[in-house]
Design a protein around this motif. Structure first.
Motif, PDB file in Angstrom:
ATOM      1  N   LEU A  25       0.831  -1.210   0.000  1.00 46.63           N
ATOM      2  CA  LEU A  25       0.000   0.000   0.000  1.00 46.63           C
ATOM      3  C   LEU A  25       0.866   1.260   0.000  1.00 46.63           C
ATOM      4  O   LEU A  25       0.572   2.226  -0.717  1.00 46.63           O
ATOM      5  CB  LEU A  25      -0.913  -0.008   1.225  1.00 46.63           C
ATOM      6  N   ALA A  26       1.943   1.242   0.788  1.00 44.29           N
ATOM      7  CA  ALA A  26       2.845   2.395   0.840  1.00 44.29           C
ATOM      8  C   ALA A  26       3.529   2.615  -0.510  1.00 44.29           C
ATOM      9  O   ALA A  26       3.742   3.761  -0.929  1.00 44.29           O
ATOM     10  CB  ALA A  26       3.897   2.186   1.934  1.00 44.29           C
ATOM     11  N   SER A  27       3.836   1.526  -1.202  1.00 44.34           N
ATOM     12  CA  SER A  27       4.493   1.628  -2.511  1.00 44.34           C
ATOM     13  C   SER A  27       3.542   2.176  -3.572  1.00 44.34           C
ATOM     14  O   SER A  27       3.959   2.926  -4.459  1.00 44.34           O
ATOM     15  CB  SER A  27       5.023   0.258  -2.939  1.00 44.34           C
ATOM     16  N   VAL A  28       2.272   1.808  -3.486  1.00 43.14           N
ATOM     17  CA  VAL A  28       1.271   2.354  -4.415  1.00 43.14           C
ATOM     18  C   VAL A  28       1.168   3.867  -4.229  1.00 43.14           C
ATOM     19  O   VAL A  28       1.146   4.629  -5.205  1.00 43.14           O
ATOM     20  CB  VAL A  28      -0.105   1.684  -4.200  1.00 43.14           C
ATOM     21  N   VAL A  29       1.122   4.293  -2.969  1.00 39.34           N
ATOM     22  CA  VAL A  29       1.072   5.738  -2.672  1.00 39.34           C
ATOM     23  C   VAL A  29       2.326   6.433  -3.186  1.00 39.34           C
ATOM     24  O   VAL A  29       2.254   7.510  -3.790  1.00 39.34           O
ATOM     25  CB  VAL A  29       0.906   5.975  -1.158  1.00 39.34           C
ATOM     26  N   GLY A  34       4.755  10.250  -5.260  1.00 37.57           N
ATOM     27  CA  GLY A  34       6.173  10.567  -5.379  1.00 37.57           C
ATOM     28  C   GLY A  34       6.895  10.603  -4.048  1.00 37.57           C
ATOM     29  O   GLY A  34       8.105  10.802  -4.000  1.00 37.57           O
ATOM     30  N   PHE A  35       6.171  10.418  -2.925  1.00 37.82           N
ATOM     31  CA  PHE A  35       6.784  10.410  -1.602  1.00 37.82           C
ATOM     32  C   PHE A  35       5.895   9.608  -0.642  1.00 37.82           C
ATOM     33  O   PHE A  35       4.887   9.048  -1.056  1.00 37.82           O
ATOM     34  CB  PHE A  35       6.966  11.844  -1.068  1.00 37.82           C
ATOM     35  N   ALA A  36       6.311   9.524   0.611  1.00 32.22           N
ATOM     36  CA  ALA A  36       5.523   8.955   1.723  1.00 32.22           C
ATOM     37  C   ALA A  36       5.691   7.463   1.955  1.00 32.22           C
ATOM     38  O   ALA A  36       5.095   6.925   2.873  1.00 32.22           O
ATOM     39  CB  ALA A  36       4.029   9.273   1.580  1.00 32.22           C
ATOM     40  N   LEU A  37       6.515   6.760   1.164  1.00 30.59           N
ATOM     41  CA  LEU A  37       6.702   5.332   1.396  1.00 30.59           C
ATOM     42  C   LEU A  37       7.229   5.075   2.807  1.00 30.59           C
ATOM     43  O   LEU A  37       6.666   4.290   3.565  1.00 30.59           O
ATOM     44  CB  LEU A  37       7.651   4.738   0.350  1.00 30.59           C
ATOM     45  N   GLU A 169       2.721  22.353 -12.425  1.00 36.43           N
ATOM     46  CA  GLU A 169       1.894  21.246 -12.902  1.00 36.43           C
ATOM     47  C   GLU A 169       2.121  20.034 -12.009  1.00 36.43           C
ATOM     48  O   GLU A 169       3.194  19.844 -11.429  1.00 36.43           O
ATOM     49  CB  GLU A 169       2.263  20.892 -14.346  1.00 36.43           C
ATOM     50  N   ALA A 170       1.100  19.184 -11.914  1.00 36.75           N
ATOM     51  CA  ALA A 170       1.179  18.006 -11.053  1.00 36.75           C
ATOM     52  C   ALA A 170       2.373  17.131 -11.413  1.00 36.75           C
ATOM     53  O   ALA A 170       3.088  16.633 -10.539  1.00 36.75           O
ATOM     54  CB  ALA A 170      -0.117  17.201 -11.147  1.00 36.75           C
ATOM     55  N   ARG A 171       2.629  16.952 -12.707  1.00 36.57           N
ATOM     56  CA  ARG A 171       3.744  16.103 -13.147  1.00 36.57           C
ATOM     57  C   ARG A 171       5.088  16.666 -12.688  1.00 36.57           C
ATOM     58  O   ARG A 171       5.986  15.932 -12.282  1.00 36.57           O
ATOM     59  CB  ARG A 171       3.732  15.957 -14.673  1.00 36.57           C
ATOM     60  N   THR A 172       5.217  17.980 -12.757  1.00 37.22           N
ATOM     61  CA  THR A 172       6.465  18.624 -12.341  1.00 37.22           C
ATOM     62  C   THR A 172       6.654  18.505 -10.832  1.00 37.22           C
ATOM     63  O   THR A 172       7.759  18.236 -10.348  1.00 37.22           O
ATOM     64  CB  THR A 172       6.474  20.106 -12.756  1.00 37.22           C
ATOM     65  N   MET A 173       5.575  18.708 -10.069  1.00 37.03           N
ATOM     66  CA  MET A 173       5.658  18.586  -8.615  1.00 37.03           C
ATOM     67  C   MET A 173       6.074  17.174  -8.228  1.00 37.03           C
ATOM     68  O   MET A 173       6.987  16.978  -7.403  1.00 37.03           O
ATOM     69  CB  MET A 173       4.307  18.943  -7.981  1.00 37.03           C
ATOM     70  N   ARG A 174       5.402  16.198  -8.795  1.00 41.85           N
ATOM     71  CA  ARG A 174       5.684  14.797  -8.464  1.00 41.85           C
ATOM     72  C   ARG A 174       7.112  14.427  -8.851  1.00 41.85           C
ATOM     73  O   ARG A 174       7.847  13.805  -8.070  1.00 41.85           O
ATOM     74  CB  ARG A 174       4.681  13.897  -9.196  1.00 41.85           C
ATOM     75  N   TYR A 180      14.370  14.767  -5.729  1.00 42.49           N
ATOM     76  CA  TYR A 180      14.916  15.181  -4.440  1.00 42.49           C
ATOM     77  C   TYR A 180      15.197  13.955  -3.571  1.00 42.49           C
ATOM     78  O   TYR A 180      16.285  13.824  -2.983  1.00 42.49           O
ATOM     79  CB  TYR A 180      13.949  16.123  -3.720  1.00 42.49           C
ATOM     80  N   LEU A 181      14.223  13.043  -3.483  1.00 44.75           N
ATOM     81  CA  LEU A 181      14.395  11.851  -2.656  1.00 44.75           C
ATOM     82  C   LEU A 181      15.504  10.954  -3.193  1.00 44.75           C
ATOM     83  O   LEU A 181      16.250  10.343  -2.422  1.00 44.75           O
ATOM     84  CB  LEU A 181      13.073  11.080  -2.571  1.00 44.75           C
TER      85      LEU A 181
END
Length: 252
Positions: A25-29, A34-37, A169-174, A180-181
């Protein structure tokens, strides 16, 4: 087969299955946002494994996720922003570690999580400080992320807040979050090796859970399509609220 996996991971069958579900589930998120795993795995698996064992496992899973998502991140990220955030973060980490020695860990974590919660709520109500769009704002945000990382290992959440506030844009943010990570993985690797935290057991567990993480990240990436991109920012802000609330609940 299952006995081999339990021997490799030193987990019971139940613990193995629960961890696998949390990591999936964490990997899907992670694939979508693009973060939070790491934050989700730490929150979900803390009752099974102690933080000292979860930290290297999360690092290895983040490395796998970053490799899977690297191609799209490199092409779509705003690298000038990523570069400023990374430089600021590297400078800020020693200050965070210094603060950690002066302030009790629970208190430092509480302060940062409350700040993240307040800033997230501000963004949900469409309030964004003007300095975010400036060059100085990039370095200051990276510096703040470095301090947060050194004090409470939540620098990624600070960077996510900054990236979401730039109205790109969402793509750029993600993609910027992904890059960064990926870059800061090398800094994290240095500290894990220096403190002897990255051991063979963590590598065995990462090896077992790697296929699950890859499938989850790929599935999450597939969900990031035009029809859902419009909901990206709100999803990420609600995710930050959830992570902050979970962190605060654990402290209080």
């Amino acid at each position: 087969m299952i006995e081999t996996l339990t021997d490799l991971t030193l987990l019971t069958q139940t613990e193995l299955l629960v961890c696998a579900g949390i990591i999936f589930l964490a990997s899907v998120v992670r694939g979508f946002a693009g973060f939070a795993l790491s934050a989700l795995v730490m929150s979900g698996a803390i009752l099974i494994l102690p933080p000292i064992q979860l930290i290297p496992l999360c690092f290895l899973l983040e490395s796998i996720a970053s490799m899977v998502m690297l191609r799209g991140g490199w092409k779509q990220a705003d690298m000038s922003v990523v570069r400023g955030l990374v430089i600021g973060s590297i400078v800020g980490i020693p200050f965070g570690l210094l603060a950690l020695t002066q302030i009790p860990e629970g208190a430092s974590r509480l302060i940062i999580l409350l700040l993240i919660l307040a800033l997230t709520l501000a963004q949900l109500f469409q309030f964004s400080p003007a300095f975010i769009a400036t060059r100085r704002g990039i370095y200051l945000s990276g510096f703040a992320a470095g301090i947060a990382n050194g004090m409470a290992s939540v620098g990624g959440m600070v960077v996510a807040l900054f990236v979401l506030a730039r109205k790109s844009e969402a793509r750029t943010m993600r993609a910027s979050l992904v890059m960064y990570l990926f870059i800061t993985l090398f800094t994290t690797l240095f500290f894990l090796l220096a403190y002897g935290i990255l051991d063979r057991l963590a590598m065995n567990r990462a090896l077992v859970f790697a296929p699950i993480a890859v499938i989850g990240v790929v599935l999450g990436s597939l969900l990031f399509r035009p029809s859902l991109e419009v909901h990206y920012k709100r999803f990420c802000l609600l995710l930050l609220l959830l992570l902050s609330a979970i962190g605060l609940a654990r402290i209080i």
